[in-house]
Design a protein around this motif. Structure first.
Motif, PDB file in Angstrom:
ATOM      1  N   HIS A 110      31.352  19.915 -24.916  1.00  0.00           N
ATOM      2  CA  HIS A 110      31.210  19.940 -23.463  1.00  0.00           C
ATOM      3  C   HIS A 110      30.519  18.657 -23.003  1.00  0.00           C
ATOM      4  N   ILE A 111      31.241  17.893 -22.183  1.00  0.00           N
ATOM      5  CA  ILE A 111      30.764  16.630 -21.612  1.00  0.00           C
ATOM      6  C   ILE A 111      30.747  16.775 -20.103  1.00  0.00           C
ATOM      7  N   THR A 112      29.702  16.284 -19.435  1.00  0.00           N
ATOM      8  CA  THR A 112      29.655  16.451 -17.986  1.00  0.00           C
ATOM      9  C   THR A 112      28.802  15.383 -17.324  1.00  0.00           C
ATOM     10  N   GLN A 135      20.665  19.303 -16.579  1.00  0.00           N
ATOM     11  CA  GLN A 135      19.648  19.889 -17.451  1.00  0.00           C
ATOM     12  C   GLN A 135      20.303  21.021 -18.235  1.00  0.00           C
ATOM     13  N   ALA A 136      19.671  21.410 -19.315  1.00  0.00           N
ATOM     14  CA  ALA A 136      20.215  22.465 -20.169  1.00  0.00           C
ATOM     15  C   ALA A 136      19.457  23.756 -19.938  1.00  0.00           C
ATOM     16  N   VAL A 140      25.723  32.417 -20.634  1.00  0.00           N
ATOM     17  CA  VAL A 140      25.987  31.370 -19.639  1.00  0.00           C
ATOM     18  C   VAL A 140      25.020  30.214 -19.856  1.00  0.00           C
ATOM     19  N   PHE A 141      25.497  29.009 -19.583  1.00  0.00           N
ATOM     20  CA  PHE A 141      24.664  27.839 -19.854  1.00  0.00           C
ATOM     21  C   PHE A 141      25.142  26.625 -19.084  1.00  0.00           C
ATOM     22  N   SER A 142      24.188  25.737 -18.825  1.00  0.00           N
ATOM     23  CA  SER A 142      24.493  24.423 -18.258  1.00  0.00           C
ATOM     24  C   SER A 142      24.329  23.379 -19.348  1.00  0.00           C
ATOM     25  N   THR A 143      24.966  22.242 -19.121  1.00  0.00           N
ATOM     26  CA  THR A 143      24.951  21.159 -20.101  1.00  0.00           C
ATOM     27  C   THR A 143      24.344  19.916 -19.475  1.00  0.00           C
ATOM     28  N   PRO A 144      23.495  19.206 -20.188  1.00  0.00           N
ATOM     29  CA  PRO A 144      22.893  17.997 -19.623  1.00  0.00           C
ATOM     30  C   PRO A 144      23.917  16.902 -19.378  1.00  0.00           C
ATOM     31  N   SER A 145      23.574  16.016 -18.491  1.00  0.00           N
ATOM     32  CA  SER A 145      24.415  14.869 -18.158  1.00  0.00           C
ATOM     33  C   SER A 145      24.404  13.838 -19.286  1.00  0.00           C
ATOM     34  N   THR A 146      25.459  13.039 -19.338  1.00  0.00           N
ATOM     35  CA  THR A 146      25.468  11.912 -20.278  1.00  0.00           C
ATOM     36  C   THR A 146      24.672  10.729 -19.737  1.00  0.00           C
ATOM     37  N   CYS A 147      24.013  10.913 -18.596  1.00  0.00           N
ATOM     38  CA  CYS A 147      23.165   9.820 -18.081  1.00  0.00           C
ATOM     39  C   CYS A 147      21.757  10.331 -17.773  1.00  0.00           C
ATOM     40  N   ALA A 207      13.620  13.853 -15.112  1.00  0.00           N
ATOM     41  CA  ALA A 207      13.040  14.096 -16.430  1.00  0.00           C
ATOM     42  C   ALA A 207      13.217  12.850 -17.279  1.00  0.00           C
ATOM     43  N   ASP A 208      12.405  12.747 -18.328  1.00  0.00           N
ATOM     44  CA  ASP A 208      12.533  11.594 -19.226  1.00  0.00           C
ATOM     45  C   ASP A 208      13.368  11.939 -20.463  1.00  0.00           C
ATOM     46  N   ASP A 209      14.156  13.021 -20.387  1.00  0.00           N
ATOM     47  CA  ASP A 209      15.066  13.368 -21.478  1.00  0.00           C
ATOM     48  C   ASP A 209      16.233  12.395 -21.510  1.00  0.00           C
ATOM     49  N   GLY A 210      16.758  12.176 -22.708  1.00  0.00           N
ATOM     50  CA  GLY A 210      17.856  11.253 -22.871  1.00  0.00           C
ATOM     51  C   GLY A 210      19.197  11.851 -22.478  1.00  0.00           C
ATOM     52  N   PRO A 211      20.234  11.022 -22.454  1.00  0.00           N
ATOM     53  CA  PRO A 211      21.594  11.497 -22.184  1.00  0.00           C
ATOM     54  C   PRO A 211      21.994  12.599 -23.155  1.00  0.00           C
ATOM     55  N   GLY A 212      22.790  13.566 -22.670  1.00  0.00           N
ATOM     56  CA  GLY A 212      23.064  14.732 -23.506  1.00  0.00           C
ATOM     57  C   GLY A 212      24.492  15.207 -23.466  1.00  0.00           C
ATOM     58  N   TRP A 213      24.735  16.281 -24.235  1.00  0.00           N
ATOM     59  CA  TRP A 213      26.031  16.955 -24.344  1.00  0.00           C
ATOM     60  C   TRP A 213      25.782  18.317 -24.959  1.00  0.00           C
ATOM     61  N   ARG A 214      26.810  19.137 -25.074  1.00  0.00           N
ATOM     62  CA  ARG A 214      26.669  20.467 -25.646  1.00  0.00           C
ATOM     63  C   ARG A 214      27.831  20.754 -26.589  1.00  0.00           C
TER      64      ARG A 214
END
Length: 271
Positions: A16-18, A202-203, A213-220, A233-240
């Motif tokens: 999952h990319i978003t 955010q996740a 059910v879930f949300s997926t973090p952004s790639t930015c 937030a200071d979290d890095g780019p993400g995916w699921r």
């Protein structure tokens, strides 16, 4: 509008990319160069060498509305040897996006049959010119008809907007406005096993009715959870990664880049 995919083993694995928010040029969003962060996510996914059955991309592909940025998304996602399906987010120009994606070999597919047991349905919750989401009668009728056509399959639903509260007051103004209607459909179909979305950068993972059910973090850029006002937030780019088992089970895990190459400008108050 539909495709069928075989799967490698007893678990279908979905990437999952978003919310890539790409630019025609290498501009920054809230201090993060989104073209570079997306490429870094893809590089890390390639480095992990996992095999996926499908990529689902859930909108906000570009920030500037440009055909060049949509083309960049296609060129980048095609570095992975996996079929990709997509749906629009509130930032997307749907006609431009559809034209570019189709031209480059990513035609719109809203129904995906994975193996013998799973059905994936993509819903368009975009309201043109508005940040919030809404599922019009045509989308709800499409969902109901698709469920009727495949009553013996487990179902995973994807959309852009969040149907449940994120506990960020400023984000929850921009949720799916008719989530109660979606919830009524979910409550009547126990074969709907999961719902996933992007939009909130955010996740989160919860249970809604009987669904995982879930949300997926952004790639930015990520938004800080549980905030009344806009906060980064200071979290890095993400995916699921989502695993769908043949017995209807759902497992998921969100990931993020662990380096500090894409820290946002936390002084920003919006975008």
């Amino acid at each position: 509008m539909s495709i069928s995919l075989s799967q490698r083993d007893n678990n279908a694995k979905i990437l999952h990319i978003t919310d890539t928010h790409l630019f025609a040029n290498n501009d920054a969003l809230l201090g993060v160069r989104t073209n570079e962060s997306f490429q870094a996510v893809i590089d890390e996914i390639k480095h992990q060498s996992d095999d996926y059955d499908l990529i689902v991309a859930t909108g906000d592909f570009v920030q500037d509305g440009s055909r060049a940025a949509y083309t960049r998304f296609v060129q980048t996602i095609k570095q992975l040897p996996t079929p990709c399906v997509w749906l629009p987010g509130n930032h997307d120009v749907y006609a431009e996006m559809k034209a570019v994606f189709t031209q480059h070999g990513l035609p719109e597919k809203k129904v995906i049959l994975v193996g013998e047991h799973w059905l994936i349905v993509l819903l368009n919750s975009q309201v043109v010119g508005k940040p919030y989401g809404y599922l019009p009668p045509s989308e709800l009728e499409f969902l109901a008809a698709t469920l009727a056509n495949y009553p013996d399959r487990y179902v995973a639903v994807f959309l852009h907007h969040h149907p449940i509260r994120s506990n960020c007051d400023w984000l929850d103004q921009h949720c799916l406005k008719n989530s109660d209607t979606l919830g009524e459909i979910v409550s009547q179909h126990h074969n709907i096993r999961s719902i996933a979305w992007g939009h909130i950068h955010q996740a989160i993972e919860k249970t809604w009715y009987h669904c995982h059910v879930f949300s997926t973090p952004s790639t930015c850029v990520q938004f800080k959870p549980a905030c009344h006002n806009f906060t980064l937030a200071d979290d890095g780019p993400g995916w699921r990664v989502i695993e769908l088992s043949d017995n209807g089970g759902v497992k998921s895990m969100s990931y993020s880049l662990e380096n500090d190459s894409f820290l946002p400008d936390i002084s920003q108050q919006g975008y």
